[in-house]
Design a protein around this motif. Structure first.
Motif, mmCIF file in Angstrom:
data_model
loop_
_atom_site.group_PDB
_atom_site.id
_atom_site.type_symbol
_atom_site.label_atom_id
_atom_site.label_comp_id
_atom_site.label_asym_id
_atom_site.label_seq_id
_atom_site.Cartn_x
_atom_site.Cartn_y
_atom_site.Cartn_z
ATOM 1 N N ILE A 1 27.911 0.733 -27.919
ATOM 2 C CA ILE A 1 28.209 1.309 -26.478
ATOM 3 C C ILE A 1 27.195 0.761 -25.589
ATOM 4 N N ARG A 2 26.006 0.871 -26.090
ATOM 5 C CA ARG A 2 25.156 0.153 -24.848
ATOM 6 C C ARG A 2 25.250 -1.186 -24.473
ATOM 7 N N ILE A 3 25.709 -2.098 -25.519
ATOM 8 C CA ILE A 3 25.879 -3.512 -25.097
ATOM 9 C C ILE A 3 27.424 -3.486 -24.391
ATOM 10 N N ILE A 4 28.311 -2.771 -24.421
ATOM 11 C CA ILE A 4 29.499 -2.957 -24.018
ATOM 12 C C ILE A 4 29.178 -2.374 -22.398
ATOM 13 N N CYS A 5 28.304 -1.249 -22.095
ATOM 14 C CA CYS A 5 27.871 -0.783 -20.895
ATOM 15 C C CYS A 5 27.297 -1.808 -20.073
ATOM 16 N N ASP A 6 26.397 -2.853 -20.683
ATOM 17 C CA ASP A 6 25.670 -3.724 -19.808
ATOM 18 C C ASP A 6 26.512 -4.982 -19.875
ATOM 19 N N SER A 7 27.619 -5.136 -20.668
ATOM 20 C CA SER A 7 28.334 -6.459 -20.364
ATOM 21 C C SER A 7 29.501 -6.209 -19.690
ATOM 22 N N VAL A 8 30.140 -5.008 -19.368
ATOM 23 C CA VAL A 8 31.515 -4.985 -18.731
ATOM 24 C C VAL A 8 30.989 -4.842 -17.061
ATOM 25 N N LYS A 9 31.459 -5.391 -16.312
ATOM 26 C CA LYS A 9 31.367 -5.688 -14.983
ATOM 27 C C LYS A 9 31.966 -4.586 -14.192
ATOM 28 N N ASN A 10 32.728 -3.828 -14.383
ATOM 29 C CA ASN A 10 33.198 -2.712 -13.699
ATOM 30 C C ASN A 10 32.811 -1.528 -14.177
ATOM 31 N N LYS A 11 32.937 -0.282 -13.384
ATOM 32 C CA LYS A 11 32.586 0.966 -13.547
ATOM 33 C C LYS A 11 33.282 1.094 -14.853
ATOM 34 N N LEU A 12 32.411 2.197 -15.722
ATOM 35 C CA LEU A 12 32.763 2.313 -17.196
ATOM 36 C C LEU A 12 32.554 3.719 -17.370
ATOM 37 N N SER A 13 33.670 4.371 -18.133
ATOM 38 C CA SER A 13 33.634 5.569 -18.699
ATOM 39 C C SER A 13 33.960 5.597 -20.229
ATOM 40 N N ILE A 14 33.858 6.485 -20.774
ATOM 41 C CA ILE A 14 34.344 6.796 -22.371
ATOM 42 C C ILE A 14 34.972 7.949 -22.474
ATOM 43 N N LYS A 15 36.162 8.007 -23.210
ATOM 44 C CA LYS A 15 36.750 9.387 -23.900
ATOM 45 C C LYS A 15 36.087 9.394 -25.152
ATOM 46 N N ALA A 16 35.208 10.197 -25.499
ATOM 47 C CA ALA A 16 34.755 10.460 -26.671
ATOM 48 C C ALA A 16 35.364 11.440 -27.546
ATOM 49 N N GLU A 17 35.962 11.023 -28.799
ATOM 50 C CA GLU A 17 36.508 12.045 -29.443
ATOM 51 C C GLU A 17 36.141 11.747 -31.017
ATOM 52 N N ALA A 18 34.857 11.395 -31.075
ATOM 53 C CA ALA A 18 34.275 11.543 -32.417
ATOM 54 C C ALA A 18 34.354 12.905 -32.917
ATOM 55 N N VAL A 19 34.139 13.119 -34.136
ATOM 56 C CA VAL A 19 34.108 14.269 -34.745
ATOM 57 C C VAL A 19 32.896 14.225 -35.464
#
Length: 306
Positions: A148-166
């Motif tokens: 997720i850190r890599i995604i956050c650093d690589s995506v050019k636009n504003k980023l959110s996550i819908k976290a549904e891990a249990v």
């Protein structure tokens, strides 16, 4: 984006053969009036796996027109391949989606690296904000905090996550720590553990559409400093949530029944073969909980007379 952003339901005709687009437009308007901070389409609660591409596109057009700039409209890409997802993403952006949510392919679960690259590729193909829907319990592969850190650093636009891990709490803590607050965290799962998750920095929730007023009341009170009252309302709402959140098809069916009772949609039809039958006893128990909440919370407009 902040607050309560519901996953929209799909209203069908009485026989389920068509989408009732007029009912859907009315639902969009009603949820904005209920206080939603946005609308999200094509989640599990939308029954996306029962919709054609053409139906999804028309629903998005209806939502964009109904929102009329009042709240953002989020469209979820649920395609099973990167190539198809790229086409869907471009189409949804063209129609007018304000943000793009991406769900992991789930028929064959990708590796962590493959899922990470899939998300980056699709979200970077558009010019609108992105939302990662991370639902590992649905078989769509695993994302580590580092991925997720890599995604956050690589995506050019504003980023959110819908976290549904249990369980959600340790996952949220790890994401916040490794991304240094660069990614906004939303949660789903009908807002279970809502108070604790707000304590951990969650900025919003994506529940079903029928209970927006209740969840908005809890969220607004908590954010304004009325944490004790927010906790009391949440505690009172938990039995009601648990009653219908036993299974996604069950949740969709009873949410639709509430929308019918409020006069927002005409039918509570859910497409086969996975639709569950309606149980009058469960509905009465759920409705009893809802009535009890009225003394301390906003539960939305009363039902219309039959």
């Amino acid at each position: 984006m902040r607050g309560i952003i519901p996953i929209m339901q799909t209203p069908f005709t009485k026989d389920g053969m068509e989408v009732e687009y007029e009912d859907f437009a009315r639902m969009c308007d009603a949820t904005i009036k209920d206080g939603s901070a946005g609308m999200a389409l094509f989640g599990y609660g939308t029954e996306f796996y029962k919709l054609s591409d053409e139906e999804c596109e028309e629903m998005l057009r209806v939502a964009v027109r109904a929102a009329a700039g009042r709240v953002p409209v989020i469209a979820s890409v649920t395609a099973g391949s990167t190539e198809t997802a790229l086409k869907r993403a471009k189409k949804y952006e063209e129609i007018g989606a304000d943000a793009l949510m991406i769900l992991s392919p789930s028929v064959v679960a990708p590796s962590t690296d493959a899922l990470r690259d899939h998300i980056i590729t699709v979200l970077n193909s558009v010019e609108i904000p992105g939302v990662i829907q991370y639902t590992p319990g649905s078989g769509g592969g695993k994302l580590t905090a580092e991925a997720i850190r890599i995604i956050c650093d690589s995506v050019k636009n504003k980023l959110s996550i819908k976290a549904e891990a249990v369980p959600a709490a340790p996952f949220i803590d790890s994401v916040r720590e490794i991304t240094k607050g660069k990614i906004d965290i939303f949660c789903g799962n009908m807002c279970l553990h809502m108070i604790d998750l707000m304590e951990r920095g969650t900025v919003g929730f994506m529940p079903g559409v029928s209970l927006v007023p209740v969840f908005k009341d809890i969220f607004d009170r908590y954010m304004s400093g009325e944490k004790e009252q927010a906790g009391k309302i949440y505690d009172a709402a938990v039995p009601m949530i648990l009653e219908i959140n036993q299974d996604i098809e069950m949740l969709v069916r009873y949410e639709k029944r509430m929308l019918v009772k409020r006069g927002i949609i005409k039918w509570d039809y859910c497409r086969k073969p996975t639709a569950v039958s309606f149980d009058e006893r469960i509905w009465k128990l759920f409705d009893t909980y809802r009535e009890g909440l009225k003394a301390i919370a906003n539960v939305g407009e009363d039902y219309q007379a039959d």
